[in-house]
Design a protein around this motif. Structure first.
Motif, mmCIF file in Angstrom:
data_model
loop_
_atom_site.group_PDB
_atom_site.id
_atom_site.type_symbol
_atom_site.label_atom_id
_atom_site.label_comp_id
_atom_site.label_asym_id
_atom_site.label_seq_id
_atom_site.Cartn_x
_atom_site.Cartn_y
_atom_site.Cartn_z
ATOM 1 N N ILE A 197 0.843 -1.200 0.000
ATOM 2 C CA ILE A 197 0.000 0.000 0.000
ATOM 3 C C ILE A 197 0.881 1.254 0.000
ATOM 4 N N LEU A 198 1.915 1.257 0.838
ATOM 5 C CA LEU A 198 2.808 2.420 0.891
ATOM 6 C C LEU A 198 3.491 2.644 -0.464
ATOM 7 N N TYR A 199 3.869 1.552 -1.098
ATOM 8 C CA TYR A 199 4.559 1.666 -2.388
ATOM 9 C C TYR A 199 3.632 2.290 -3.429
ATOM 10 N N ILE A 200 2.363 1.882 -3.369
ATOM 11 C CA ILE A 200 1.383 2.460 -4.302
ATOM 12 C C ILE A 200 1.262 3.963 -4.034
ATOM 13 N N VAL A 201 1.223 4.324 -2.764
ATOM 14 C CA VAL A 201 1.146 5.746 -2.415
ATOM 15 C C VAL A 201 2.354 6.481 -3.000
ATOM 16 N N CYS A 202 3.532 5.867 -2.879
ATOM 17 C CA CYS A 202 4.748 6.492 -3.407
ATOM 18 C C CYS A 202 4.623 6.781 -4.906
ATOM 19 N N THR A 203 4.074 5.815 -5.657
ATOM 20 C CA THR A 203 3.978 6.037 -7.104
ATOM 21 C C THR A 203 3.102 7.246 -7.400
ATOM 22 N N PHE A 204 2.124 7.526 -6.517
ATOM 23 C CA PHE A 204 1.264 8.671 -6.773
ATOM 24 C C PHE A 204 1.856 9.976 -6.263
ATOM 25 N N LEU A 205 2.885 9.853 -5.408
ATOM 26 C CA LEU A 205 3.545 11.066 -4.934
ATOM 27 C C LEU A 205 4.488 11.618 -5.989
ATOM 28 N N CYS A 206 4.964 10.769 -6.874
ATOM 29 C CA CYS A 206 5.962 11.174 -7.856
ATOM 30 C C CYS A 206 5.422 12.253 -8.779
ATOM 31 N N LYS A 207 6.259 13.285 -8.990
ATOM 32 C CA LYS A 207 5.792 14.404 -9.801
ATOM 33 C C LYS A 207 6.744 14.737 -10.942
ATOM 34 N N ASN A 208 8.025 14.433 -10.791
ATOM 35 C CA ASN A 208 8.956 14.883 -11.824
ATOM 36 C C ASN A 208 9.924 13.790 -12.259
ATOM 37 N N VAL A 209 10.777 14.134 -13.188
ATOM 38 C CA VAL A 209 11.687 13.163 -13.793
ATOM 39 C C VAL A 209 12.525 12.438 -12.739
ATOM 40 N N ALA A 238 11.257 5.858 4.369
ATOM 41 C CA ALA A 238 12.370 6.713 3.950
ATOM 42 C C ALA A 238 12.286 6.978 2.450
ATOM 43 N N PHE A 239 11.923 5.943 1.708
ATOM 44 C CA PHE A 239 11.799 6.098 0.264
ATOM 45 C C PHE A 239 10.720 7.127 -0.068
ATOM 46 N N GLY A 240 9.581 7.010 0.634
ATOM 47 C CA GLY A 240 8.488 7.962 0.418
ATOM 48 C C GLY A 240 8.940 9.383 0.732
ATOM 49 N N ALA A 241 9.679 9.530 1.848
ATOM 50 C CA ALA A 241 10.169 10.849 2.231
ATOM 51 C C ALA A 241 11.114 11.380 1.162
ATOM 52 N N GLY A 242 11.948 10.492 0.621
ATOM 53 C CA GLY A 242 12.878 10.863 -0.447
ATOM 54 C C GLY A 242 12.130 11.398 -1.650
ATOM 55 N N ILE A 243 11.040 10.725 -2.010
ATOM 56 C CA ILE A 243 10.242 11.147 -3.163
ATOM 57 C C ILE A 243 9.692 12.557 -2.928
ATOM 58 N N VAL A 244 9.171 12.774 -1.726
ATOM 59 C CA VAL A 244 8.608 14.081 -1.413
ATOM 60 C C VAL A 244 9.686 15.169 -1.530
ATOM 61 N N LEU A 245 10.898 14.849 -1.026
ATOM 62 C CA LEU A 245 12.004 15.803 -1.118
ATOM 63 C C LEU A 245 12.363 16.088 -2.567
#
Lengths: 282, 272, 289
Positions: free
Chosen positions: B29-41, B255-262
Motif C-alpha cells: 500500500i505504501l509503495y502504491i502511495v509512493c507512485t502517486f507522490l511522484c511528480k517529476n523526472v 524513507a523512500f516515500g520521504a525521499g520522493i517528497v524531497l
C-alpha cells in the motif's frame, strides 16, 4: 469385432518441466479378441494412464495404439469415432450422470452417435438388462437412486453405445460384495453376448481370479507379467514380490507348499484348492 | 493436473519472501502511495530504480516478472497515447492536422507508463509472487480484524477463502475427469457453433455442481464433527510475529516515500 | 468388564421418503466398552452407517436409548453444548478423504480441531507434531493435501482427530475409497492407536477381511443385529453371512467344504496361516492314524 494392441507405448507427463514423470515406458501388449482381460497394478503403476490411451483421450508421447492393426491416431479428426468403438467407463462413473432421468442419461451416448430413436430405445433396454437395473428406475432421477444403482446406470450408458471393446477403470470400487458381483457379472455377460472384448482395471486379485480370462500385471510403467489367468497365477510368488495382494486361497497354497505339502501350481479358487486337498485326504 | 499453480506464487528464498505477510500488505500500500507522490523526472527515475532493485532482491526470474505486465500492455499503450496527444504544454514538437504533440505530452506519457508498470510490479512482488495465497488470506483477516467491532464477518470471509483455496485443485481435477467421461460418450467440445459448444457444457456443469454441493455438505458435517462453531473462542496454532526485518523494511519504505517528497521540491523540467 | 462407552438399547431410526417414514435401524441393542476394537459389518444400506452417524450426533435417534461417553443422545433436552462436548470424546473419520480436510497445508489442517477447542497456541503446536508423528506423516507437515495419496489423506484426517485427544474414534467406511496399500495404511494406524493408546476403535465396513482383524464383530443386516461375537464365532456360520450379502474368507469356505465332505477338521481358521496350521495338523494326524 476388433483386436486391440499397443506398440512401444511411452507416455510422459509434464514433458520438459521439473515435474516430468514417465507413466508408461515402452509398453507393448495385445488384448485377445473377445476375451475378458484384467489389468492390475499399484496406484501409480501406469494402469490409469494406459486406460485413457486406449480410446484416444490421451495421445501417447511415442508408440502406437492399434485397433485392427490401424493406428487410432492416423486421422486425429476422427478420434471421436474411435471413442464409440472403444467404450471407456471411468472410475466412479456415477459422478458423470446429468440428465433428468436415468433413461435419458443412458441414451446420451447412443444419441451422440446419431442413432435412430427406435435403435436408441432398444439399446437402452438392452444395456439396462446387462447391468441388472430394474426398468422401473429408468424414469427416476439419478438423485433418487442408491450408489450401487447409479454406478450400474452409468455403466449401462457406455454399454448402450455397444462398443466393440469395453474398458472399465475400477468398476466395483467401494461397492459391497453383492453390488460388486452384480456389476462384474453384468460386464462379463456383455462381453459374452455381444462378442466384445472387455478390459477391467482393478486392484482386487480375487475379482481378477473370478472374472478374467487373461491378466496383465503392471508395475512401474511396464508390463510385469501377462498371460492367461492360469499362467499368471502359476507365478503367484512373483505377484507377492511386487506387493500385490494375491487371493487368500493362493496365499494358503503358497504356505502349504512351503511346508512341503505337494499341491499343483497356480491355485486361485476355493474349488481348485478343494480338489487338490480332497485327493490328499483320501 | 496435480501441478497447477495456485495463483502466481513463486517459491524462492529471498528477503521479501521472508517478510511477514501483514507487513507486505502494508508495504504494498505504501509503495502504491509512493507512485502517486511522484511528480517529476527525478522521482520517476528513482521509482524505476527501486522497482529494478525489488526484482533483484526478490530472486524472481525477469521472465516471470514480465508475465505480470503482459495482460495490461493494452491499457498501458492506450494511456500513453491519450497522454501523448491530449497533454497541452508550452513546447510544441510536432503538429499535423488536429494532432499536436508537446514536450510535456511525451513526459506525461512516459510518467504514466512507468507509474502503471511500477504499480503492477509492486503489488506482484510484495504480494502475489512472494506470498502464498493462504498467508495472504490470513494477513488480510488479521489486518481487517479491528472491523469485528462493527460485526463485519471477517473470520467467515477468511474461512471461505481458505476452503476455496483448498478445493480449487480438487475441483479442477474433477472437471477434467468429468470432461473425459463425457468425451468418452461422444461429447465434442471443439466442434460446432457457439450454441452447440455452450450446450456441450451442460453435461460438465451439472455433474460438477452436484458434486460441489455434495462436497460442501460432507465438509460441513466433517467440520462440525471437529467442533467447529465459527470464529468465537477459536485459537490459532501459529501466531505470526513481526521481526526486526519487518520493521527495517517498513523504515526503508517510509524513507523512500520521504525521499520522493524531497525530490519533488528540487525537481526540474516538467512537473505533473 | 471395563467402563461402558456406548450403550444402545432398542434403538430406532428412520428417514423420510415421499412423506413415508422408512425405518433404517429397527431395534439395535449393544454395549461397547472403553478400549474395545469393534468392527461393524454389513452391506450397503444395512443401516451400519446410520448407526455410526447417531453415535456423535450427526443424526438423531427416533426411539430407544443411546448413551455415548456419558451423553444421553436420546434425551429431549439435549443441547448443542452437549453434542459439542461429545464430539471432543468421539471423533469420526469419513469415507471421502477429499471432503474432510479443510486447510491448504497438512499441519494447518491437523491444527483445525484443537483451534476450534480454543487450546493455547504452544499446546496446539505440540499436539500437532505428536499427532503427525503418530500417523507417520511428519515429513508431510508442510505439504498441500491435494498432492497426497488417498491413504495419506486419511492418515492426516486421523491425525486431526488425535490432536483433539478423543477417547473413541469411529471410521465410517474410511477405507472404501482407497487402494489396497491405502487401506493397509489406515487399518495399521487405527490398530496402533487402539493397542498403544487404548483408544476405542469402531470401524464400519463391508470388507470382511477388515472385520476379521477386529476383536469383536457386529453384523448388521436390515437394521438389526444379525450376529455379535469374536471373528471366529462370526465366520463359523458362513451361510448366515452370505445370506446377509457379505463375503466369507476363502479359507473359511474351504474348511467348511472339506468338512462337508467328511474330513474331520477342528477349529475355525480365518487367516491363511491359521488355515495352513490346521490342514498340516490334520494331514499329519492322518499319516500317523
Amino acid at each position: 469385432m476388433a483386436e486391440l494392441a499397443l506398440e512401444n507405448i511411452t507416455y510422459v507427463y509434464g514433458e520438459r518441466t521439473p515435474f516430468e514423470i514417465k507413466a508408461l515406458d515402452d509398453v507393448s501388449l495385445t488384448v485377445r479378441e473377445g476375451s475378458v482381460t484384467g489389468i492390475i497394478g499399484h496406484t501409480g503403476s501406469g494402469k490409469s494412464t494406459l486406460v485413457q490411451l486406449l480410446n484416444g483421450l490421451e495421445r501417447p508421447t511415442s508408440g502406437r495404439v492399434l485397433l485392427d492393426g490401424k493406428d487410432i491416431w492416423e486421422k486425429p479428426k476422427e478420434i471421436k469415432k474411435i471413442r464409440f468403438r472403444v467404450g471407456l467407463v471411468m472410475q466412479y462413473p456415477e459422478y458423470q450422470l446429468f440428465e433428468e432421468t436415468i433413461r435419458a442419461d443412458i441414451a446420451f451416448g447412443p444419441k451422440n452417435m446419431g442413432l435412430s430413436e427406435e435403435e436408441i430405445n432398444h439399446r437402452v433396454k438392452e444395456a439396462t438388462e446387462f447391468v441388472g437395473l430394474d426398468p422401473i428406475l429408468l424414469d427416476k432421477s439419478p438423485f433418487d437412486l442408491s450408489g450401487g444403482q447409479k454406478r450400474r446406470a452409468a455403466i449401462a450408458g457406455v454399454m448402450a453405445m455397444r462398443p466393440e471393446i469395453l474398458v472399465l477403470d475400477e468398476p466395483a470400487a467401494g461397492l459391497d460384495p453383492r453390488g460388486r458381483d452384480i456389476i462384474l457379472k453384468g460386464i462379463r455377460d456383455y462381453g459374452k453376448k455381444t462378442g466384445s472384448t472387455v478390459i477391467i482395471v482393478s486392484h482386487s486379485m480375487e475379482d481378477m481370479a473370478t472374472y478374467c480370462d487373461d491378466i496383465i500385471v503392471m508395475s512401474h510403467g511396464k508390463v510385469y507379467l501377462s498371460g492367461t489367468r492360469d499362467e499368471v497365477f502359476a507365478h503367484a510368488g512373483k505377484l507377492t514380490e511386487v506387493g500385490l495382494d494375491v487371493p487368500q486361497i493362493t496365499r494358503l497354497a503358497l504356505l502349504l507348499e512351503e511346508r512341503g505339502i505337494p499341491l499343483p501350481h497356480g491355485i486361485y479358487t476355493v474349488d481348485a484348492a478343494l480338489d487338490a486337498l480332497r485327493s490328499l485326504f483320501r | 493436473m496435480k501441478n497447477i499453480a495456485l495463483g502466481q506464487y513463486y517459491p524462492a528464498e529471498s528477503p521479501i519472501h521472508r517478510l511477514d505477510a501483514r507487513m507486505k500488505v502494508i508495504l504494498a500500500i505504501l509503495y502504491i502511495v509512493c507512485t502517486f507522490l511522484c511528480k517529476n523526472v527525478l522521482c520517476f527515475a528513482a521509482l524505476a530504480c527501486s522497482s529494478i532493485l525489488l526484482i533483484l532482491i526478490s530472486r524472481i526470474p525477469l521472465r516471470t516478472v514480465l508475465r505480470a505486465i503482459r495482460p495490461i500492455i493494452f491499457i498501458m499503450l492506450f494511456t500513453a497515447v491519450i497522454n501523448l496527444f491530449f497533454t497541452k504544454g508550452e513546447v510544441l514538437l510536432f503538429s499535423w492536422w488536429k494532432l499536436q504533440i508537446y514536450r510535456e505530452g511525451i513526459y506525461s506519457a512516459v510518467f504514466m507508463v512507468v507509474r502503471i508498470i511500477v504499480l503492477i510490479l509492486g503489488t506482484s512482488l510484495f504480494l502475489t509472487y512472494t506470498t502464498t495465497p493462504i498467508a495472504l488470506t490470513d494477513a488480510i483477516e488479521s489486518l481487517l480484524s479491528p472491523l469485528r467491532i462493527f460485526h463485519a464477518p471477517i473470520h467467515e470471509f477468511a474461512m471461505m477463502m481458505t476452503i476455496a483455496l483448498r478445493f480449487i485443485p480438487t475441483l479442477s481435477e474433477e472437471t477434467s475427469k468429468i470432461m473425459n467421461a463425457q468425451k468418452a460418450r461422444g461429447v465434442d467440445f471443439s466442434e460446432g457453433g457457439l450454441i452447440r459448444r455452450a450446450k456441450s457444457l451442460v453435461p460438465i456443469l451439472i455433474p460438477l455442481f452436484v458434486s460441489s454441493f455434495r462436497r460442501a455438505d460432507e465438509l460441513a458435517t466433517a467440520m462440525e464433527c471437529r467442533c467447529y462453531r465459527g470464529g468465537k473462542g477459536r485459537t490459532k496454532m501459529t501466531i505470526p510475529r513481526l521481526h526486526v526485518r519487518d520493521f527495517v523494511a517498513l523504515f526503508l519504505m517510509v524513507a523512500f516515500g520521504a525521499g520522493i517528497v524531497l525530490l519533488n521540491r528540487y525537481g526540474y523540467g516538467y512537473t505533473m | 468388564m471395563a467402563e461402558i462407552l456406548i450403550h444402545a438399547k432398542e434403538l430406532w431410526c428412520s428417514y423420510e421418503e415421499d412423506d413415508r417414514r422408512v425405518p433404517v435401524l429397527r431395534g439395535i441393542s449393544l454395549d461397547i466398552a472403553r478400549g474395545e476394537y469393534v468392527a461393524i459389518l454389513g452391506h450397503n444400506g444395512s443401516g451400519k452407517s446410520t448407526f455410526a452417524k447417531l453415535l456423535n450426533g450427526i443424526l438423531e435417534p427416533e426411539a430407544g436409548e443411546l448413551v455415548v461417553a456419558g451423553t444421553n443422545l436420546a434425551s429431549p433436552d439435549l443441547t448443542d453444548d452437549d453434542i459439542y462436548a461429545l464430539r471432543r470424546e468421539v471423533g469420526m473419520v469419513f469415507q471421502n478423504p477429499d471432503n474432510q480436510l479443510v486447510a491448504t497445508i497438512v499441519e494447518e489442517d491437523v491444527a483445525f480441531g484443537p483451534e476450534n477447542l480454543g487450546v493455547p497456541s504452544a499446546e496446539i503446536r505440540r499436539r500437532v507434531d505428536d499427532a503427525l508423528a503418530t500417523v507417520g506423516m511428519s515429513d508431510y507437515a508442510g505439504h498441500e493435501p491435494h498432492r497426497l495419496s488417498g491413504g495419506q489423506k486419511q492418515r492426516v484426517a486421523i491425525a486431526g482427530l488425535i490432536a483433539m485427544m478423543p477417547s473413541c474414534m469411529i471410521f465410517d467406511e474410511s477405507t472404501a475409497m482407497l487402494d489396497p496399500a491405502g487401506r493397509r495404511e489406515v487399518i495399521e494406524t487405527f490398530e496402533k492407536l487402539n493397542r498403544e493408546q487404548g483408544i476405542t476403535v469402531l470401524t464400519i465396513t463391508h470388507y470382511m477381511n477388515e472385520a476379521a482383524r477386529a476383536d469383536r464383530v457386529i453384523v448388521i443386516d436390515d437394521g438389526k443385529i444379525l450376529a455379535d461375537g469374536t471373528p471366529h464365532e462370526i465366520f463359523a456360520d458362513p451361510g448366515r453371512l452370505i445370506a446377509a450379502g457379505l463375503d466369507v474368507p476363502q479359507c473359511t469356505s474351504l474348511i467348511h467344504a472339506l468338512r462337508a465332505e467328511g474330513v474331520a477338521l477342528e477349529g475355525e481358521p480365518i487367516t491363511p496361516e491359521e488355515c495352513a496350521d490346521l490342514l498340516c495338523r490334520a494331514l499329519e494326524g492322518k499319516k500317523h492314524g
